[in-house]
Scaffold this active site. Sequence first.
Site, PDB file in Angstrom:
ATOM      1  CB  THR A  62     -46.035  76.070 -17.921  1.00 13.48           C
ATOM      2  OG1 THR A  62     -44.981  75.613 -16.963  1.00 13.48           O
ATOM      3  CG2 THR A  62     -45.545  77.628 -17.724  1.00 13.48           C
ATOM      4  CB  SER A  69     -44.219  67.379 -15.168  1.00 17.16           C
ATOM      5  OG  SER A  69     -43.166  68.181 -14.734  1.00 17.16           O
ATOM      6  CB  THR A  89     -42.141  71.710 -20.847  1.00 18.31           C
ATOM      7  OG1 THR A  89     -41.831  72.346 -19.646  1.00 18.31           O
ATOM      8  CG2 THR A  89     -43.313  72.237 -21.321  1.00 18.31           C
ATOM      9  CG  ASP A  90     -39.769  71.094 -15.257  1.00 17.33           C
ATOM     10  OD1 ASP A  90     -39.769  72.346 -16.751  1.00 17.33           O
ATOM     11  OD2 ASP A  90     -40.117  71.771 -14.090  1.00 17.33           O
TER      12      ASP A  90
HETATM   13  N1  ASP Z   1     -42.469  72.854 -14.185  1.00 10.83           N
HETATM   14  C1  ASP Z   1     -43.794  73.293 -14.808  1.00 10.83           C
HETATM   15  C2  ASP Z   1     -43.362  71.684 -14.997  1.00 10.83           C
HETATM   16  O1  ASP Z   1     -43.069  71.026 -15.280  1.00 10.83           O
HETATM   17  C3  ASP Z   1     -42.773  73.644 -16.445  1.00 10.83           C
HETATM   18  C4  ASP Z   1     -43.501  73.572 -17.117  1.00 10.83           C
HETATM   19  O2  ASP Z   1     -45.095  72.906 -17.074  1.00 10.83           O
HETATM   20  O3  ASP Z   1     -42.974  74.131 -17.880  1.00 10.83           O
HETATM   21  O4  ASP Z   1     -44.990  71.559 -14.224  1.00 10.83           O
END
Ligand code: ASP
Length: 512
Positions: free
Chosen positions: A48, A96, A127-128
């Site tokens: 993200t 991710s 973050t996932d």
């Molecule tokens: N879907 C995103 C990921 O994990 C979520 C994020 O980056 O916060 O790549």
Amino acid sequence: MNTTHPRARALTALTSVALAAGVLLAPAAGAAPEEDLPRVTVVATGGTIAGKAQGRDTFTSYRAGTYPMADMVAQLEPEIGAFADVDVVQFGNSGSGGYTIEQYRELTATVEEALEESDAVVVTTGTDTMEEFAYWLDLTVQNRKPVILTGAMRPWAAGETAGEAGVIGADGPANLLQAVRLGASQKTFCFGTVLMLNDEIHAARDVTKGNTTRNDTFVTRQLGALGWIDGASVHVQRAPARVLDCVDEDWFTPFDLDELGSAALPRTEVFYNYQQAGGEAITAFTEAGVTGIVTAGTGAGGISSAPGQARRAAIAEGVWFVSTSRTGSGTVDGGGEGIIAGGDLLPQKARLLLLLSRAFTEDIEQAREWFATLGTPSFDQSALAGTVSPTPGGEPGEEPTTEPTTAPTTPPATPGTGEEPAGEEPAGEVPAGEEPAGEVPAGEQPAGEEPDGSEDGTDTAAGVGGGGSGGGGLPALGAPVQAALTAAALAVLAGGTLYALHRRRTWAVAGE
Ligand code: ASP
């Protein structure tokens, strides 16, 4: 960190002397102040933070992994350039969840390569699964320099480039800036990998994503954050236990991926338990060639009857199990034949340690020890209680009456609180009517729940549990204690000097 560990105190004292020497040596090196800026490499994988939103006020609708990291870092100039010399490696640019374990392996190599020249590495990811990226790097990177994961909960911008139409309230720019600041500060040297988001610093091993959308999504349940960053001030108030091993080789994990050559990494999976869960998933994993399965059990690790039967069959086929809890915090003790206690590792973290364990040993007892020590680093000062004076200027005390040890301690069996009662079926299943893994009040019917794998009410000889020290915990003193202390002092002296030489470059960090 507030510790009474003598090696830590000695290190602090020696480091102070050596750092002073480092300052005196700095002019002799002839480096201009700008050249003394710490070098921080940003290894970007997407997420993200590199996301392009539909509009400046759109926080949840965006395409992750869009903008190149070099363009994003450029948006942070000139401020970031005041405290760090930043360079970028664009490892990938996607969400991710799309990365494979083989790519994790390449990421470790990329980080290690960057650390040869840089003082710290910041890895940006979605973050996932950031906590899994972080723990993987914590377990595999063979370098004491800081490794910091960061990302964002809101996309960076809505324009064609990272410099156009910045998203209102985007957290990515601040997270990136502060992660680089943390790396430049060198304050987490020897911490292994940490995660920095929303101004908070967390240990890779313990942190988890706790909310789908909030900016303060990352939490370390029970233990709390390691520290935080207020503006330009980096506050580090706690440390992972492994920091005590900073000056000796025990600091490094056994998982040097170079030793594996090109050998494929084994598959490990997670089974999630719930009311009357079926055992087919475990059977299917086994038939697919999975070599290790983490059970995310209820309460203190219990699983239902059908998966319990499937687990026994899988163990007979050579599959290793790790027992963890789906509760999100707390310890799972016990273990048994084919079953390792996961301690307080979350299932997704235990799965990575199990994968590496299967890759590096054929011996489940070795894996058990890794889970109990480097998997569950903890503090135990009891061995020093008899050797170090408790009062100022006092004489050293008697040698301890029992030999100090870094071996994991075996928690006592706790009949009636979730361990399998003596005389029951040895593979860990509790028949209907017995008390399950600590979650059914005495007298209630547990409806066929499987406990966490302890055998017949006693613990295994190998002993697993959260009470051990070693790995990142207390150093072995051994007998005679005097000789060990002398050796430790020499190690500290050498380590302190190396540490000081390393630190010498960081004195130019603004605000330090
Ligand atoms: N879907 C995103 C990921 O994990 C979520 C994020 O980056 O916060 O790549």
